[in-house]
Design an enzyme around this catalytic site. Sequence first.
Site, PDB file in Angstrom:
ATOM      1  N   GLU A 160      91.006  86.107  34.432  1.00  8.58           N
ATOM      2  CA  GLU A 160      89.583  85.563  35.114  1.00  8.58           C
ATOM      3  C   GLU A 160      89.760  84.411  35.486  1.00  8.58           C
ATOM      4  OE1 GLU A 160      90.186  86.014  31.839  1.00  8.58           O
ATOM      5  OE2 GLU A 160      88.652  84.558  30.629  1.00  8.58           O
TER       6      GLU A 160
ATOM      7  N   CYS B 226      91.993  88.249  25.945  1.00 13.87           N
ATOM      8  CA  CYS B 226      92.394  87.348  24.758  1.00 13.87           C
ATOM      9  C   CYS B 226      91.741  88.016  23.217  1.00 13.87           C
ATOM     10  CB  CYS B 226      91.912  85.960  24.966  1.00 13.87           C
ATOM     11  SG  CYS B 226      92.675  84.573  24.167  1.00 13.87           S
TER      12      CYS B 226
ATOM     13  N   ASP C  48      82.403  74.207  36.536  1.00 14.88           N
ATOM     14  CA  ASP C  48      82.455  74.054  38.051  1.00 14.88           C
ATOM     15  C   ASP C  48      83.743  74.168  38.482  1.00 14.88           C
ATOM     16  OD1 ASP C  48      79.572  73.758  38.474  1.00 14.88           O
ATOM     17  OD2 ASP C  48      79.467  71.716  38.347  1.00 14.88           O
TER      18      ASP C  48
ATOM     19  N   HIS D 215      94.284  84.876  30.300  1.00 20.40           N
ATOM     20  CA  HIS D 215      92.877  85.043  30.791  1.00 20.40           C
ATOM     21  C   HIS D 215      93.099  85.109  32.365  1.00 20.40           C
ATOM     22  CE1 HIS D 215      90.335  83.584  27.305  1.00 20.40           C
ATOM     23  NE2 HIS D 215      91.579  83.082  26.939  1.00 20.40           N
TER      24      HIS D 215
END
Length: 543
Positions: free
Chosen positions: A512, A384, A74, A510
């Site tokens: 993202e 990764c 979240d 990462h």
Amino acid sequence: MTGSTKYIFVTGGVTSSLGKGIVSASLAKLLQARGFTVTIQKLDPYINIDPGTLNPYEHGECYVTEDGAETDLDLGHYERFLDVHTSQANNVTTGRIYQNVINKERQGDYLGKTVQVVPHITDEIKRNIQALGRKGIYDFVITEVGGTVGDIESLPYVEAIRQLKWEKGRDALSIHLTLLPYLSTSGELKTKPTQHSVKELLSLGVQPDILVCRTEHPMQKGMKEKIALFCNVLPTAVIESADAETIYDVPLLMQDEKLDLVVLEKLGITNFPEADLTHWKDFLRRFKEPKHHVSIGLVGKYVELHDAYKSIKEALDHAGAANETRVEVKWVHSEKLTPKNIQKQLGGLNGILVAPGFGHRGIEGKIEAIKFARENAIPFLGICLGMQCAVIDFARNVLGLEGANSTEMDADSPAPVIDMMEEQKAKSGKGGTMRLGAYPCKLTAGSNAAIAYGKTSISERHRHRYEFNGKYLAAFTKGGMEATGINPQTTLVEVVELKDHPWFVGVQFHPEYRSTVATPHPLFIAFTAQALKQAERKVSEKA
Ligand code: GLN
């Protein structure tokens, strides 16, 4: 806003998975659009210290913050909606609460008192909620409690909310999210579970101020009044939350229902500007009315579980919108990929993304996918473990290093091209011990990565134990795979690229986690743009 921080508590009832995170993020977005500063916090009632040790089947993706906290997914939504960084303080679990209290007990901080759930655990929860408010930078702290009201494990959280509401008076309010189930036989939505859920909350001493009712069908006339009557709220404080086409529509649906106005009124805030959602609406338009289309394969071992790759999927959507392109994701199970079926599985794709991961399962399929992308000039992004597999493929299939592997998969590999980081070797425990959070990286000018970022100094988030083995760097460079991103302090390889390929980029970090609606990630934008180019090349080849 002048004055004290306002606290908004979000609980859920009837069932789990109602989308409390998205509703919280949407409310935060609406308040932010009116010029307020907002942060969102998630309290998770499980005993793990953090979700870093949970496997994705249990808990979906583990989201990593700038300060290296391994957190609930979240928090990814909070950052994507608000474009504001979160931190360890934004995700607290029962495990952490108890750990803090027990540590204090061992230090003798409780001065001989019996340590109890009330007041010691509840005080620690309250301290964690208010820690964000005390920073003095937020007008609003929205605290979302995981799980469902009535669960044994969420009781101390609801008790802490009861106490804080009492202490804060008009500076706090609570929102309860429920479900209106639809009975197809009678063609009706039912309000009884909502009434019962509110009763449960009332029995714990918390009167919700606002009810957000999730529903798959439009609410019938008079339903808000009925719920209001039974639950001691105003009909205007009963908010309909219909199923949305995309999560990014939810702020606008909540705005139509005036959720932000009800909140502001209840907190006694009267002076505020109109909401400015120009950028958000512009994003939604580009996202929902794309001009182009690309098909990207996401290769991983948890693909049946889309939540395991939440941030990657969202980053592709953000980048797609930036390129006015619909990014269709083909979920490719790495365990099922073989040299025999690879053409059929990946042949039609415009881009291949190989996902992060841990352990041996599915690794050979990932390497096959990368080989396919490398040999067929398909744009490739490896993240990764995806980057590490690109290194293994190159070692085995271009440099001819037989048995090349990561020591994570084969401790006795004759060519350990990926090896455990020195700093990791002394670590024994698994919780919070990886290389985590933001580290700087220097990119080679003119590389695809540097072109994508438009600069050579970057910072990205990490979550790994293994690294490119520097001993092999010269051989790789000579063979045509270059390290185009290096950590300036440790010289750890952060980015690899292929020379003879239109766009082949593997990153140890990462990207993202840093993509948001307001700031789509440059690497994902470049990758999607390359996929689009590839699609156009294909069309012209056919013509
Ligand atoms: N398992 C690999 C490592 O620990 C990659 C981790 C990842 O993909 N997040 O280095």
